[in-house]
Motif scaffolding. Structure first.
Motif, PDB file in Angstrom:
ATOM      1  N   UNK A   1      -9.461  -1.237   4.113  1.00 29.35           N
ATOM      2  CA  UNK A   1     -10.861  -1.100   3.715  1.00 29.35           C
ATOM      3  C   UNK A   1     -11.068   0.201   2.952  1.00 29.35           C
ATOM      4  N   UNK A   2     -11.945   0.160   1.955  1.00 25.11           N
ATOM      5  CA  UNK A   2     -12.251   1.364   1.204  1.00 25.11           C
ATOM      6  C   UNK A   2     -13.051   1.060  -0.051  1.00 25.11           C
ATOM      7  N   UNK A   3     -13.268   2.114  -0.834  1.00 26.45           N
ATOM      8  CA  UNK A   3     -14.025   2.025  -2.086  1.00 26.45           C
ATOM      9  C   UNK A   3     -13.063   2.121  -3.255  1.00 26.45           C
ATOM     10  N   UNK A   4     -13.201   1.194  -4.197  1.00 27.45           N
ATOM     11  CA  UNK A   4     -12.358   1.207  -5.395  1.00 27.45           C
ATOM     12  C   UNK A   4     -12.712   2.440  -6.226  1.00 27.45           C
ATOM     13  N   UNK A   5     -11.716   3.316  -6.471  1.00 27.06           N
ATOM     14  CA  UNK A   5     -11.959   4.508  -7.287  1.00 27.06           C
ATOM     15  C   UNK A   5     -11.243   4.439  -8.633  1.00 27.06           C
ATOM     16  N   UNK A   6     -10.318   3.484  -8.774  1.00 28.54           N
ATOM     17  CA  UNK A   6      -9.590   3.344 -10.036  1.00 28.54           C
ATOM     18  C   UNK A   6      -8.954   1.959 -10.091  1.00 28.54           C
TER      19      UNK A   6
ATOM     20  N   UNK B   1      -6.813   1.573  -6.761  1.00 30.38           N
ATOM     21  CA  UNK B   1      -6.750   2.717  -5.846  1.00 30.38           C
ATOM     22  C   UNK B   1      -8.061   2.740  -5.071  1.00 30.38           C
ATOM     23  N   UNK B   2      -7.925   2.915  -3.766  1.00 30.99           N
ATOM     24  CA  UNK B   2      -9.077   2.929  -2.858  1.00 30.99           C
ATOM     25  C   UNK B   2      -9.161   4.261  -2.136  1.00 30.99           C
ATOM     26  N   UNK B   3     -10.384   4.739  -1.940  1.00 31.32           N
ATOM     27  CA  UNK B   3     -10.620   5.831  -1.005  1.00 31.32           C
ATOM     28  C   UNK B   3     -10.792   5.156   0.348  1.00 31.32           C
ATOM     29  N   UNK B   4      -9.852   5.397   1.241  1.00 23.03           N
ATOM     30  CA  UNK B   4      -9.842   4.693   2.523  1.00 23.03           C
ATOM     31  C   UNK B   4     -11.080   5.010   3.356  1.00 23.03           C
ATOM     32  N   UNK B   5     -11.654   3.986   3.963  1.00 25.00           N
ATOM     33  CA  UNK B   5     -12.756   4.207   4.892  1.00 25.00           C
ATOM     34  C   UNK B   5     -12.285   4.072   6.335  1.00 25.00           C
TER      35      UNK B   5
ATOM     36  N   UNK C   1       0.862  -1.183   0.000  1.00 20.42           N
ATOM     37  CA  UNK C   1       0.000   0.000   0.000  1.00 20.42           C
ATOM     38  C   UNK C   1       0.897   1.232   0.000  1.00 20.42           C
ATOM     39  N   UNK C   2       0.558   2.180  -0.837  1.00 17.92           N
ATOM     40  CA  UNK C   2       1.216   3.480  -0.791  1.00 17.92           C
ATOM     41  C   UNK C   2       0.118   4.526  -0.646  1.00 17.92           C
ATOM     42  N   UNK C   3       0.265   5.370   0.351  1.00 17.70           N
ATOM     43  CA  UNK C   3      -0.753   6.356   0.680  1.00 17.70           C
ATOM     44  C   UNK C   3      -0.496   7.670  -0.043  1.00 17.70           C
ATOM     45  N   UNK C   4      -1.572   8.309  -0.494  1.00 15.72           N
ATOM     46  CA  UNK C   4      -1.484   9.650  -1.075  1.00 15.72           C
ATOM     47  C   UNK C   4      -2.758  10.397  -0.702  1.00 15.72           C
ATOM     48  N   UNK C   5      -2.824  11.663  -1.094  1.00 14.19           N
ATOM     49  CA  UNK C   5      -4.024  12.454  -0.825  1.00 14.19           C
ATOM     50  C   UNK C   5      -4.765  12.729  -2.117  1.00 14.19           C
ATOM     51  N   UNK C   6      -6.092  12.605  -2.056  1.00 23.28           N
ATOM     52  CA  UNK C   6      -6.933  12.901  -3.203  1.00 23.28           C
ATOM     53  C   UNK C   6      -7.178  14.394  -3.340  1.00 23.28           C
ATOM     54  N   UNK C   7      -7.940  14.765  -4.355  1.00 27.91           N
ATOM     55  CA  UNK C   7      -8.225  16.172  -4.648  1.00 27.91           C
ATOM     56  C   UNK C   7      -8.942  16.886  -3.507  1.00 27.91           C
ATOM     57  N   UNK C   8      -9.756  16.139  -2.743  1.00 28.92           N
ATOM     58  CA  UNK C   8     -10.488  16.731  -1.623  1.00 28.92           C
ATOM     59  C   UNK C   8      -9.772  16.507  -0.293  1.00 28.92           C
ATOM     60  N   UNK C   9      -8.502  16.111  -0.341  1.00 25.36           N
ATOM     61  CA  UNK C   9      -7.749  15.893   0.883  1.00 25.36           C
ATOM     62  C   UNK C   9      -7.983  14.538   1.527  1.00 25.36           C
ATOM     63  N   UNK C  10      -8.765  13.674   0.881  1.00 22.35           N
ATOM     64  CA  UNK C  10      -9.046  12.352   1.433  1.00 22.35           C
ATOM     65  C   UNK C  10      -7.840  11.432   1.245  1.00 22.35           C
ATOM     66  N   UNK C  11      -7.766  10.391   2.068  1.00 24.00           N
ATOM     67  CA  UNK C  11      -6.672   9.421   1.973  1.00 24.00           C
ATOM     68  C   UNK C  11      -6.959   8.421   0.865  1.00 24.00           C
ATOM     69  N   UNK C  12      -6.003   8.290  -0.047  1.00 30.97           N
ATOM     70  CA  UNK C  12      -6.108   7.352  -1.167  1.00 30.97           C
ATOM     71  C   UNK C  12      -5.005   6.307  -0.998  1.00 30.97           C
ATOM     72  N   UNK C  13      -5.379   5.035  -1.080  1.00 31.36           N
ATOM     73  CA  UNK C  13      -4.415   3.940  -0.990  1.00 31.36           C
ATOM     74  C   UNK C  13      -4.255   3.314  -2.365  1.00 31.36           C
TER      75      UNK C  13
END
Length: 144
Positions: free
Chosen positions: A85-90, A114-118, A23-35
């Motif tokens: 855990x999260x939602x698949x965004x890509x 890529x997941x938006x972490x929950x 897993x590599x963590x980054x931030x999405x456009x709205x500041x959310x955690x993306x894995x």
């Protein structure tokens, strides 16, 4: 010398599961955690000769430890497990079309989903680079 992957990748930026996903963590456009999730070089080498990968649909909700897809080599079919855990965004469509390229760059071009972490706190349950290298070394000894 034991190596978990490609030398030009900063693996200290990654977290690892005991089932050999990274897993590599980054931030999405709205500041959310993306894995961003993939499988390690160790796992790729163990599978050898890859022929097919099945990735989940965009929007699928995944739980940590739950299979998100499968990867097939000439030797076997293996489940791919979501480390968080999260939602698949890509999904990596280019990888799905050319899974045989995965050994060339498992930590960057070889990302899978890529997941938006929950539950960002689940990252604390994963291994750092040193702990993952120790796990792999232990498995290598057990195989001999």
């Amino acid at each position: 010398m034991f190596s978990v992957g490609v030398s030009d990748v900063q693996l200290s930026d990654y977290k690892f599961s005991t089932t050999h996903e990274w897993v590599k963590l980054s931030q999405g456009d709205q500041g959310e955690s993306i894995a961003t999730v993939g499988i390690t070089d160790h796992a790729v080498q163990a599978l050898a000769d890859l022929v097919f990968i099945e990735l989940p649909p965009i929007g699928k909700e995944l739980q940590a430890g739950e299979p998100f897809g499968q990867i097939e080599s000439v030797k076997a079919v293996s489940d791919l497990y979501s480390p968080v855990s999260g939602t698949v965004i890509e999904t990596n469509a280019a990888l799905a079309e050319r899974v045989e390229s995965l050994p060339d760059d498992p930590y960057q071009a070889g990302w899978m989903i890529r997941l938006r972490l929950s539950r960002p706190e689940e990252l604390e349950n994963l291994l750092d680079q040193a702990a993952y290298e120790k796990l792999c070394a232990g498995e290598a000894e057990a195989d001999h």
